[in-house]
Design a protein around this motif. Structure first.
Motif, PDB file in Angstrom:
ATOM      1  N   ASP A   1       0.482  -0.824  -0.166  1.00 27.30           N
ATOM      2  CA  ASP A   1       0.225   0.236   0.149  1.00 27.30           C
ATOM      3  C   ASP A   1       1.051   1.747   0.105  1.00 27.30           C
ATOM      4  O   ASP A   1       0.629   2.557   0.147  1.00 27.30           O
ATOM      5  CB  ASP A   1      -0.682  -0.084   1.427  1.00 27.30           C
ATOM      6  CG  ASP A   1      -1.781  -1.473   1.094  1.00 27.30           C
ATOM      7  OD1 ASP A   1      -2.022  -0.990   0.242  1.00 27.30           O
ATOM      8  OD2 ASP A   1      -2.265  -1.598   2.098  1.00 27.30           O
ATOM      9  N   ILE A   2       1.924   1.158  -0.339  1.00 26.49           N
ATOM     10  CA  ILE A   2       3.405   2.705  -0.437  1.00 26.49           C
ATOM     11  C   ILE A   2       3.296   3.046  -1.251  1.00 26.49           C
ATOM     12  O   ILE A   2       3.468   1.620  -2.558  1.00 26.49           O
ATOM     13  CB  ILE A   2       4.096   2.013   0.766  1.00 26.49           C
ATOM     14  CG1 ILE A   2       3.540   1.606   1.982  1.00 26.49           C
ATOM     15  CG2 ILE A   2       5.158   3.294   0.587  1.00 26.49           C
ATOM     16  CD1 ILE A   2       5.237   0.828   3.043  1.00 26.49           C
TER      17      ILE A   2
ATOM     18  N   ILE B   1       3.067   8.616  -8.377  1.00 30.36           N
ATOM     19  CA  ILE B   1       2.536   8.838  -9.863  1.00 30.36           C
ATOM     20  C   ILE B   1       1.153   8.509 -10.328  1.00 30.36           C
ATOM     21  O   ILE B   1       0.587   7.624  -9.289  1.00 30.36           O
ATOM     22  CB  ILE B   1       3.100   7.404 -10.612  1.00 30.36           C
ATOM     23  CG1 ILE B   1       4.435   7.615 -10.321  1.00 30.36           C
ATOM     24  CG2 ILE B   1       2.424   6.979 -12.147  1.00 30.36           C
ATOM     25  CD1 ILE B   1       5.223   6.775 -10.492  1.00 30.36           C
ATOM     26  N   THR B   2       1.092   9.215 -10.765  1.00 30.58           N
ATOM     27  CA  THR B   2      -1.186   9.569 -10.938  1.00 30.58           C
ATOM     28  C   THR B   2      -1.929   9.439 -12.384  1.00 30.58           C
ATOM     29  O   THR B   2      -2.648   9.293 -12.790  1.00 30.58           O
ATOM     30  CB  THR B   2      -1.537  10.837 -10.339  1.00 30.58           C
ATOM     31  OG1 THR B   2      -0.984  11.881 -10.936  1.00 30.58           O
ATOM     32  CG2 THR B   2      -1.272  11.621  -9.172  1.00 30.58           C
TER      33      THR B   2
ATOM     34  N   GLY C   1      -2.568   7.183  -6.734  1.00 27.68           N
ATOM     35  CA  GLY C   1      -1.757   6.816  -7.315  1.00 27.68           C
ATOM     36  C   GLY C   1      -1.127   5.532  -7.692  1.00 27.68           C
ATOM     37  O   GLY C   1      -1.358   4.470  -6.298  1.00 27.68           O
ATOM     38  N   LEU C   2       0.094   5.756  -7.734  1.00 24.43           N
ATOM     39  CA  LEU C   2       0.875   4.309  -8.181  1.00 24.43           C
ATOM     40  C   LEU C   2       1.748   3.181  -6.916  1.00 24.43           C
ATOM     41  O   LEU C   2       2.355   4.108  -6.899  1.00 24.43           O
ATOM     42  CB  LEU C   2       1.594   3.853  -9.529  1.00 24.43           C
ATOM     43  CG  LEU C   2       2.717   2.960  -9.764  1.00 24.43           C
ATOM     44  CD1 LEU C   2       1.764   1.962 -10.385  1.00 24.43           C
ATOM     45  CD2 LEU C   2       3.062   2.863 -11.036  1.00 24.43           C
ATOM     46  N   THR C   3       0.266   2.058  -6.597  1.00 24.83           N
ATOM     47  CA  THR C   3       2.017   1.425  -4.946  1.00 24.83           C
ATOM     48  C   THR C   3       2.195   1.076  -5.734  1.00 24.83           C
ATOM     49  O   THR C   3       2.496   0.466  -6.996  1.00 24.83           O
ATOM     50  CB  THR C   3       0.477   1.405  -4.180  1.00 24.83           C
ATOM     51  OG1 THR C   3      -0.344   0.324  -4.437  1.00 24.83           O
ATOM     52  CG2 THR C   3      -0.345   2.153  -3.678  1.00 24.83           C
ATOM     53  N   MET C   4       3.488   0.257  -4.911  1.00 27.73           N
ATOM     54  CA  MET C   4       4.700  -1.013  -5.282  1.00 27.73           C
ATOM     55  C   MET C   4       3.740  -2.099  -5.166  1.00 27.73           C
ATOM     56  O   MET C   4       4.256  -2.687  -6.369  1.00 27.73           O
ATOM     57  CB  MET C   4       5.299  -0.972  -3.505  1.00 27.73           C
ATOM     58  CG  MET C   4       6.296  -1.668  -4.580  1.00 27.73           C
ATOM     59  SD  MET C   4       7.472  -1.070  -5.449  1.00 27.73           S
ATOM     60  CE  MET C   4       7.384  -3.293  -6.861  1.00 27.73           C
TER      61      MET C   4
ATOM     62  N   PHE D   1       3.282  -4.588  -9.329  1.00 27.47           N
ATOM     63  CA  PHE D   1       3.448  -5.673  -8.812  1.00 27.47           C
ATOM     64  C   PHE D   1       2.706  -6.331  -9.682  1.00 27.47           C
ATOM     65  O   PHE D   1       2.780  -7.023 -10.309  1.00 27.47           O
ATOM     66  CB  PHE D   1       3.471  -6.214  -7.500  1.00 27.47           C
ATOM     67  CG  PHE D   1       4.407  -7.388  -7.270  1.00 27.47           C
ATOM     68  CD1 PHE D   1       6.027  -7.558  -7.233  1.00 27.47           C
ATOM     69  CD2 PHE D   1       3.566  -8.305  -7.283  1.00 27.47           C
ATOM     70  CE1 PHE D   1       6.545  -8.880  -6.993  1.00 27.47           C
ATOM     71  CE2 PHE D   1       4.274  -9.899  -7.090  1.00 27.47           C
ATOM     72  CZ  PHE D   1       5.633  -9.873  -6.456  1.00 27.47           C
ATOM     73  N   ASP D   2       1.701  -6.035  -9.386  1.00 26.49           N
ATOM     74  CA  ASP D   2       0.854  -7.182  -9.888  1.00 26.49           C
ATOM     75  C   ASP D   2       0.731  -6.501 -11.237  1.00 26.49           C
ATOM     76  O   ASP D   2       0.219  -7.538 -12.470  1.00 26.49           O
ATOM     77  CB  ASP D   2      -0.751  -6.340  -9.228  1.00 26.49           C
ATOM     78  CG  ASP D   2      -0.689  -6.984  -8.157  1.00 26.49           C
ATOM     79  OD1 ASP D   2       0.577  -8.211  -7.604  1.00 26.49           O
ATOM     80  OD2 ASP D   2      -1.683  -6.593  -6.701  1.00 26.49           O
ATOM     81  N   ILE D   3      -0.228  -5.214 -11.687  1.00 25.94           N
ATOM     82  CA  ILE D   3       0.616  -4.880 -13.231  1.00 25.94           C
ATOM     83  C   ILE D   3       1.306  -5.743 -14.067  1.00 25.94           C
ATOM     84  O   ILE D   3       0.795  -6.543 -14.971  1.00 25.94           O
ATOM     85  CB  ILE D   3       0.552  -3.457 -13.068  1.00 25.94           C
ATOM     86  CG1 ILE D   3      -0.717  -2.545 -12.885  1.00 25.94           C
ATOM     87  CG2 ILE D   3       1.273  -3.643 -15.209  1.00 25.94           C
ATOM     88  CD1 ILE D   3      -0.166  -1.952 -12.987  1.00 25.94           C
TER      89      ILE D   3
END
Length: 278
Positions: free
Chosen positions: A129-130, A139-140, A167-170, A174-176
């Motif tokens: 969630d970070i 990153i939006t 925005g884009l979490t770690m 990872f899932d993308i």
């Protein structure tokens, strides 16, 4: 005997906020100390990410960067070239996965031990969630540009990832990377996350049939691409065959909901060809 838990929450929060700036990994690990620590640290992470988004809203003077902790823990996932050893970089003419698309995952520093891997890949793991750019604006906007090269010809695909306001979490990134929309599966050659870039023209991308990160006609960068990034994925026929069972459980799947991948959202220019060039 006095310990940290006996301190007033205001003082404890001040200490943990300093730790967040100096050593994010230790802060995350501290969540396991007690329920109090877990609750306070969750709030601190949330507040820092919100403050970062507001503070940098109108400021593009600082170059966006991936947080150093993620570079250590997930380095090869931001640029697959970084997952090759020094010996491989000397030996190989091209740093291509050649179909072995799970190599960057298998070579993560925590992936070699089954116990550590299970701990890191838990759905509730704190790192998920970070923000990818923790401490800076999130990153939006994320473009996924896919370029496929084959003897029959080249082709490109494009998706825009529908990001939440945070925005884009770690974890999402990872899932993308393990989603069937973002890669070419066993025909994936490489990928790279390029911060500070935003696709400007879908039509020019289709005309080029490739992605050029510094082409001003194709890509916005600088102020226009503040808080934006491009995930550039390249693929093609693989010369080596890999069986799914050889990948130790790392498989492309549909972990990311389909609706997160959107088609081009910008203007479409329709060119009508009316003659021939001399």
């Amino acid at each position: 005997m006095t310990n940290l838990s006996n301190l007033p929450n205001e003082i404890l929060i001040a200490i943990l906020e300093i730790l967040a700036a100096e050593d994010l990994q230790s802060l995350i690990a501290s969540q396991r100390a007690s329920r109090l620590f877990h609750a306070l640290i969750e709030d601190i992470l949330y507040d820092i990410q919100n403050k970062s988004a507001t503070r940098h809203e109108d400021d593009d003077s600082e170059e966006m960067r991936i947080h150093p902790l993620w570079k250590i823990k997930f380095g090869g996932l931001f640029n697959t070239a970084d997952s090759f050893t020094a010996a491989e970089k000397k030996r190989l003419a091209y740093l291509t996965l050649n179909g072995d698309y799970t190599l960057p995952f298998r070579r993560l520093p925590w992936a070699k031990s089954l116990h550590r891997r299970c701990a890191h890949t838990r759905p509730e793991a704190s790192w998920r969630d970070i923000s990818l750019t923790f401490g800076q604006a999130p990153i939006t906007h994320l473009d996924v540009v896919k370029s496929y090269s084959a003897p029959e010809g080249d082709s490109v695909d494009y998706y825009q990832v529908d990001l939440d306001s945070s925005g884009l979490t770690m974890g999402l990134f990872f899932d993308i990377l393990l989603s069937d929309k973002a890669t070419y599966g066993f025909e994936t050659g490489s990928w790279e996350l390029i911060l500070g870039r935003r696709l400007r023209s879908y039509d020019i991308l289709s005309e080029y049939e490739c992605f050029i990160a510094d082409d001003r006609d194709l890509v916005d960068f600088g102020k226009e691409a503040w808080q934006a990034a491009v995930l550039y994925v390249r693929g093609g026929p693989a010369s080596c065959g890999y069986a799914p069972e050889s990948h130790d459980g790392w498989v492309v799947s549909s972990l990311v909901k389909r609706q997160r991948f959107l088609p081009w959202q910008g203007p479409i220019q329709n060119f009508i060809f009316t003659g021939y060039y001399d």
